[in-house]
Motif scaffolding. Structure first.
Motif, PDB file in Angstrom:
ATOM      1  N   SER A   1       5.323   3.630   1.515  1.00  0.00           N
ATOM      2  CA  SER A   1       4.635   2.366   1.271  1.00  0.00           C
ATOM      3  C   SER A   1       4.975   1.383   2.377  1.00  0.00           C
ATOM      4  O   SER A   1       6.013   1.495   3.027  1.00  0.00           O
ATOM      5  CB  SER A   1       5.033   1.783  -0.088  1.00  0.00           C
ATOM      6  OG  SER A   1       6.408   1.497  -0.130  1.00  0.00           O
TER       7      SER A   1
ATOM      8  N   ASN B   1       0.849  -1.187   0.000  1.00  0.00           N
ATOM      9  CA  ASN B   1       0.000   0.000   0.000  1.00  0.00           C
ATOM     10  C   ASN B   1       0.882   1.233   0.000  1.00  0.00           C
ATOM     11  O   ASN B   1       1.885   1.300   0.706  1.00  0.00           O
ATOM     12  CB  ASN B   1      -0.924   0.020   1.218  1.00  0.00           C
ATOM     13  CG  ASN B   1      -2.015  -1.033   1.125  1.00  0.00           C
ATOM     14  OD1 ASN B   1      -2.252  -1.585   0.054  1.00  0.00           O
ATOM     15  ND2 ASN B   1      -2.677  -1.310   2.231  1.00  0.00           N
ATOM     16  N   SER B   2       0.522   2.224  -0.782  1.00  0.00           N
ATOM     17  CA  SER B   2       1.337   3.433  -0.943  1.00  0.00           C
ATOM     18  C   SER B   2       0.533   4.677  -0.599  1.00  0.00           C
ATOM     19  O   SER B   2      -0.691   4.702  -0.753  1.00  0.00           O
ATOM     20  CB  SER B   2       1.863   3.536  -2.382  1.00  0.00           C
ATOM     21  OG  SER B   2       2.663   2.410  -2.699  1.00  0.00           O
ATOM     22  N   TYR B   3       1.291   5.722  -0.136  1.00  0.00           N
ATOM     23  CA  TYR B   3       0.698   7.012   0.200  1.00  0.00           C
ATOM     24  C   TYR B   3       1.531   8.090  -0.482  1.00  0.00           C
ATOM     25  O   TYR B   3       2.749   8.152  -0.304  1.00  0.00           O
ATOM     26  CB  TYR B   3       0.669   7.236   1.711  1.00  0.00           C
ATOM     27  CG  TYR B   3      -0.086   6.169   2.468  1.00  0.00           C
ATOM     28  CD1 TYR B   3      -1.437   6.293   2.723  1.00  0.00           C
ATOM     29  CD2 TYR B   3       0.565   5.020   2.924  1.00  0.00           C
ATOM     30  CE1 TYR B   3      -2.138   5.315   3.409  1.00  0.00           C
ATOM     31  CE2 TYR B   3      -0.118   4.036   3.610  1.00  0.00           C
ATOM     32  CZ  TYR B   3      -1.472   4.192   3.848  1.00  0.00           C
ATOM     33  OH  TYR B   3      -2.158   3.212   4.526  1.00  0.00           O
ATOM     34  N   ASP B   4       0.898   8.936  -1.252  1.00  0.00           N
ATOM     35  CA  ASP B   4       1.592   9.969  -2.015  1.00  0.00           C
ATOM     36  C   ASP B   4       1.921  11.174  -1.139  1.00  0.00           C
ATOM     37  O   ASP B   4       1.064  11.705  -0.442  1.00  0.00           O
ATOM     38  CB  ASP B   4       0.738  10.437  -3.197  1.00  0.00           C
ATOM     39  CG  ASP B   4       0.627   9.376  -4.274  1.00  0.00           C
ATOM     40  OD1 ASP B   4       1.575   8.590  -4.396  1.00  0.00           O
ATOM     41  OD2 ASP B   4      -0.402   9.326  -4.966  1.00  0.00           O
TER      42      ASP B   4
ATOM     43  N   PHE C   1       6.688   9.280  -1.918  1.00  0.00           N
ATOM     44  CA  PHE C   1       5.618   8.396  -1.469  1.00  0.00           C
ATOM     45  C   PHE C   1       6.152   7.482  -0.382  1.00  0.00           C
ATOM     46  O   PHE C   1       7.361   7.248  -0.272  1.00  0.00           O
ATOM     47  CB  PHE C   1       5.044   7.565  -2.629  1.00  0.00           C
ATOM     48  CG  PHE C   1       5.983   6.521  -3.166  1.00  0.00           C
ATOM     49  CD1 PHE C   1       5.987   5.225  -2.676  1.00  0.00           C
ATOM     50  CD2 PHE C   1       6.878   6.844  -4.176  1.00  0.00           C
ATOM     51  CE1 PHE C   1       6.856   4.280  -3.158  1.00  0.00           C
ATOM     52  CE2 PHE C   1       7.758   5.894  -4.675  1.00  0.00           C
ATOM     53  CZ  PHE C   1       7.740   4.609  -4.165  1.00  0.00           C
TER      54      PHE C   1
ATOM     55  N   PRO D   1       3.329  12.248   1.746  1.00  0.00           N
ATOM     56  CA  PRO D   1       2.742  12.462   3.075  1.00  0.00           C
ATOM     57  C   PRO D   1       3.391  13.643   3.786  1.00  0.00           C
ATOM     58  O   PRO D   1       4.579  13.934   3.592  1.00  0.00           O
ATOM     59  CB  PRO D   1       3.037  11.146   3.798  1.00  0.00           C
ATOM     60  CG  PRO D   1       4.283  10.645   3.152  1.00  0.00           C
ATOM     61  CD  PRO D   1       4.204  11.057   1.713  1.00  0.00           C
TER      62      PRO D   1
ATOM     63  N   CYS E   1       9.830   5.014   2.962  1.00  0.00           N
ATOM     64  CA  CYS E   1       9.541   6.224   2.198  1.00  0.00           C
ATOM     65  C   CYS E   1      10.732   6.543   1.298  1.00  0.00           C
ATOM     66  O   CYS E   1      11.877   6.516   1.756  1.00  0.00           O
ATOM     67  CB  CYS E   1       9.260   7.402   3.124  1.00  0.00           C
ATOM     68  SG  CYS E   1       7.829   7.172   4.203  1.00  0.00           S
TER      69      CYS E   1
ATOM     70  N   GLU F   1       1.254  13.137   8.911  1.00  0.00           N
ATOM     71  CA  GLU F   1       0.778  11.878   8.327  1.00  0.00           C
ATOM     72  C   GLU F   1       1.839  10.797   8.435  1.00  0.00           C
ATOM     73  O   GLU F   1       1.522   9.626   8.689  1.00  0.00           O
ATOM     74  CB  GLU F   1       0.391  12.107   6.867  1.00  0.00           C
ATOM     75  CG  GLU F   1      -0.827  12.999   6.682  1.00  0.00           C
ATOM     76  CD  GLU F   1      -1.065  13.350   5.225  1.00  0.00           C
ATOM     77  OE1 GLU F   1      -2.174  13.811   4.915  1.00  0.00           O
ATOM     78  OE2 GLU F   1      -0.137  13.157   4.407  1.00  0.00           O
TER      79      GLU F   1
ATOM     80  N   LEU G   1       1.508   7.180  10.268  1.00  0.00           N
ATOM     81  CA  LEU G   1       1.772   5.916   9.582  1.00  0.00           C
ATOM     82  C   LEU G   1       2.824   5.095  10.329  1.00  0.00           C
ATOM     83  O   LEU G   1       2.733   3.865  10.383  1.00  0.00           O
ATOM     84  CB  LEU G   1       2.237   6.187   8.151  1.00  0.00           C
ATOM     85  CG  LEU G   1       1.188   6.768   7.199  1.00  0.00           C
ATOM     86  CD1 LEU G   1       1.832   7.141   5.868  1.00  0.00           C
ATOM     87  CD2 LEU G   1       0.053   5.775   6.972  1.00  0.00           C
TER      88      LEU G   1
END
Length: 894
Positions: free
Chosen positions: A752, A451-454, A750, A456, A474, A460, A464
């Protein structure tokens, strides 16, 4: 990936042109050695030899220092786990080369600075050429000392420092032990027949850019090469040198005249100006250009990457993938409904009949019979379930999903129905088996999910980290960051280094009345060494501050290179470790410089002008034409300066009226050399007002100065100066690490995290529905043909068995033995054919199931597909839920 610097870096430094000029040629230095004015002590030509010899040695030292530094630098390796871009490569090595040049220049300049400090403090005596004692130097004066005990006389030699008025100096009365920068223009005196006859020597030429100072080294450092660039000035200088050379030339030396060529200044190439002070040129280690270059091509060839990847954000499925998935799901639903609808309708009809029948029975039976029925409800339920099972089995066995057109055209409808029922049974069996294998495979085997987060934010990211911990990774947008962007290092120096005790003004106040007659005191009187100790303390503080500042500057310009964002704990531990390592390494180099030069002084037995390590002894009856021998001084515990330089004794003042009255000065010592004795002293006196009052009393100094406060660190009092040097005179280091600034510099594109998942029920159902269409098409094609082949094989075997049986009956008079043999052979052949038939069927079914299972596995993983571009390059696409990574693989990679 490890790459030696020699492969990718080229360093060819270009030194100042004077280091390749005729002015450091041995022939020119030999000429200056023989050129001495016999009567004018201050003539520049008297010290020219030592200055140009020092220039030659300095060029050699700079060349060797740079060469050794480059050799050590080239022995290092560049370590990288991934291939950096050309921009990143250039950025990193520009900083690396910048730090290398700065550290090399700083080491060389510190070496010169420490040597000048020790020369100013310890005052080693260097005899002037041709037995001339020059101005600024202390005069060596002999006094007759009578020994009343044995009635003998001897000579006692002492040095006296002369005062000279100098308008360019900081002080009106410039004395070298007070100000090592005493200077004046360098003159050239006339030397001809008339001047020799009348003994009148006047200045004929003031040499531009050249200075006279306390020592040949100081004179050289405060001068410039202006005259060596000027053709007119150099011609006049050579004319004066040649005149003196001819007049003083002797056949014994056999030195030939040599005329050097002038230097040439090119403003487009040369970085050093003609009128730049030589000390500033030395501060740059006399290097015009480093001529450094890096080769990304050679680095790439040495790296030989096996594959390259890039990550791109894409949608999971495009429009066409969505259409294909929708069609496959519709086909799967149609097949599932087609199979389930007949059974479902029959079940509904059966249940409806049972309900109607039950209602009619309820109307015809009494309440007692209904009670009996309720008591036997579970038995009836069992019978109903059993009946449903038998009905379903019978229905399945009688079910026919195939048409006549699915078989050969030359069979009857009845045979097609029979084959259709067998094909349906095989269809249902394989369908259930394959789906069971697929479901079992997905349940047992785990699946890796990312799962990835752009981009952050810091809040945030912390959230995480709390959820996923170390699994969170990251990627930095900027992999190289200078330490100065997120670290602030503020050293807190010991109070002594910021106090008035290291100021020039206080030194002058406390020693002003001592300079005029410094050596009239006893040799062990602390008034003789007080100024030297204060100068050394001042020099130590300044040098340590410069060293600390340089270390901090180099540390701040160092790059922290990380492709991944470091967690706060890991970041703090890494930075603290680097800082502590740097703090522990720097004092070692600082101490080694002082120790090296002190060893040189002691090993060469340089006599100090204070005569604290050696003294001249001269018997009165051996006065004519002999050299004055020296003998080492002896201090506490019979420690002799001839063997070791760290001999000391308690420092104190002698009462001038009574030489036996000795007043010790707290914590301070005297010894072989002022620098060495001060290193073994403590600073207790500077924290004691009574001790300071004692110094002011015996030096007749004016003004009031307060002692230092030790409330913050009482242990400092008992530390020796040498221990303070080990700390670089730094009491504490204030280090501020800002993780937020590091995060902003890294600027993660990002984040992940990866975890293993057994199965997802929704994905499983979705895939099963989409999988049914393809599976139905395959089974619709395989099952009828498989059954038809089996029936044909069976009919062929049956037909052949009947033919053999008929032939055995038609034979006349068969014997019992022949008949038995034929029957036995028929049985064996029948059994053999049966085994073959079973093996063929088993292999066929196994291959079918394996092929279908492999197809399911590939379809479920469906995350990579290979497309061959040419013989050497291959592009691989890996698609996850949110990212797409394309890999370029080279088959030639090492």
């Amino acid at each position: 990936m490890v790459t030696p610097y020699t492969t990718i870096i080229s360093l060819v430094p270009i030194f100042h042109q004077v280091c390749q000029s005729d002015f450091i040629d041995k022939r020119w230095i030999d000429v200056l050695k023989e050129t001495v004015h016999p009567y004018a002590a201050l003539d520049w030509r008297n010290t020219a030899f030592s200055q140009f010899q020092f220039l030659s040695d300095l060029c050699k030292l700079a060349n060797e220092t740079v060469k050794d530094a480059i050799d050590q630098f080239m022995m290092q390796f560049f370590i990288s786990s991934n291939l950096p871009t050309e921009t990143e490569f250039s950025t990193q090595f520009n900083e690396i080369l910048k730090q290398f040049s700065q550290s090399t220049k700083f080491y060389f300049s510190r070496l010169i600075a420490v040597e000048r400090l020790l020369e100013n403090v310890d005052q080693p005596y260097m005899k002037s050429s041709n037995h001339l004692v020059q101005s600024f130097h202390p005069n060596l004066v002999a006094h007759v000392v009578s020994n009343k005990t044995n009635r003998t006389n001897s000579l006692n030699f002492v040095f006296r420092f002369m005062q000279n008025n100098d308008t360019n100096s900081t002080f009106t009365d410039c004395v070298c032990i007070v100000n090592p920068h005493c200077q004046r223009p360098a003159p050239i005196y006339n030397y001809d027949y008339d001047s020799n006859k009348n003994s009148t020597y006047t200045i004929s030429y003031m040499l531009p850019g050249w200075k006279q100072s306390c020592s040949p080294m100081d004179s050289f450092m405060l001068s410039n090469f202006e005259c060596l660039y000027s053709v007119d000035c150099l011609l006049r200088l050579l004319r004066h040198v040649k005149t003196l050379f001819i007049l003083t030339y002797t056949l014994i030396t056999r030195v030939s005249w040599y005329e050097p060529r002038p230097l040439v200044y090119n403003s487009t190439v040369d970085r050093f100006y003609p009128d730049m002070l030589i000390r500033d040129i030395i501060a740059d280690i006399m290097i015009e250009r480093w001529n450094s270059s890096t080769s990304y091509k050679k680095f790439y060839e040495n790296c030989a990457p096996t594959h390259c990847t890039y990550t791109k954000r894409v949608h999971i499925k495009n429009f066409f993938d969505a259409i294909i998935t929708l069609i496959s799901m519709i086909s799967g639903v149609i097949v599932s409904v087609r199979l389930a609808t007949p059974l479902f309708i029959k079940l509904i009809l059966y249940l409806w009949k049972r309900i109607v029948k039950k209602r009619s029975e309820e109307q015809n039976h009494t309440q007692q019979e209904l009670d009996v029925i309720q008591l036997k409800f579970f038995d009836k339920l069992k019978r109903i379930i059993w009946k449903l099972l038998t009905t379903s089995i019978n229905t399945i066995f009688s079910l026919n999903l195939f048409h006549v057109r699915d078989f050969s055209s030359n069979i009857t409808r009845e045979s097609a129905q029979g084959l259709g029922r067998w094909s349906t049974r095989l269809y249902i069996g394989l369908f259930i088996l394959i789906n069971f294998i697929f479901i079992l495979h997905n349940v047992i085997e785990s699946e890796t999910t990312t799962n990835s987060y752009d981009q952050p934010s810091i809040s945030e990211y912390h959230h995480l980290v709390e959820i996923h911990g170390e699994k969170l990774q990251c990627s930095c947008s900027n992999i190289a960051s200078k330490y100065e962007t997120f670290i602030q290092i503020q050293p807190k120096h010991y109070e002594i280094c910021t106090s008035p005790f290291v100021s020039d003004q206080w030194q002058m106040n406390v020693t002003r009345k001592l300079i005029s007659d410094l050596f009239t005191y006893e040799k062990n009187d602390y008034r003789v060494f007080l100024l030297a100790h204060l100068k050394f303390l001042q020099g130590l503080c300044r040098n340590s501050m410069e060293v600390v500042k340089n270390v901090i500057d180099q540390f701040n310009s160092t790059l922290l290179i990380t492709k991944k964002l470091l967690a706060k704990k890991e970041f703090d531990e890494s930075i603290n470790h680097i800082v502590e390592q740097t703090k522990s390494n720097v004092p070692i180099e600082f101490i080694n410089l002082f120790s090296l030069l002190l060893i040189v002084y002691h090993g060469n037995a340089f006599i100090s002008k204070y005569q604290s390590n050696y003294k001249y002894v001269f018997p009165w009856d051996h006065f004519n034409k002999v050299y004055a021998p020296t003998e080492p001084m002896i201090y506490d515990n019979n420690c002799t300066c001839g063997l070791t330089s760290n001999c000391t004794t308690q420092a104190g003042f002698f009462n001038q009226t009574n030489s036996m009255d000795f007043i010790p000065v707290q914590g301070l010592k005297t010894g072989c050399l002022p620098s060495e004795s001060f290193r073994l002293s403590t600073l207790e006196c500077f924290y004691n007002q009574s001790c300071l009052n004692l110094i002011q009393q015996y030096t007749n100094s004016t003004g009031i100065i307060s002692s230092l406060s030790f409330s913050t660190n009482e242990s400092l009092i008992n530390k020796t100066v040498n221990e303070l040097m080990n700390d670089l005179f730094v009491e504490s280091w204030l280090i501020n690490i800002d993780y937020l600034s590091y995060f902003n510099q890294c600027l993660p594109s990002f984040c992940s995290y990866t975890y293993n998942q057994r199965y997802n029920l929704l994905d499983l159902i979705t895939f099963l529905l989409g999988f049914q269409a393809g599976l139905g098409i395959v089974l619709n094609w395989i099952c009828p043909r498989t059954v038809q082949v089996i029936v044909k094989v069976y009919q062929y075997r049956k037909k052949r068995s009947n033919i053999i049986h008929s032939q055995s009956i038609e034979k006349n008079n068969p014997t019992t033995e022949q008949t038995s043999t034929i029957e036995t052979n028929d049985k064996r052949n029948s059994i053999q054919y049966s085994y073959r038939f079973i093996n063929v069927c088993f292999i066929f079914v196994f291959l079918t199931i394996s092929l279908i299972h492999f197809t399911i596995f590939i379809t479920s993983k469906a995350s990579s597909s290979n497309v061959t571009v040419d013989k050497n390059m291959m592009i691989t696409k890996r698609t996850s839920t949110t990212t797409k990574t394309e890999t370029i693989t080279s088959t030639e990679g090492a």
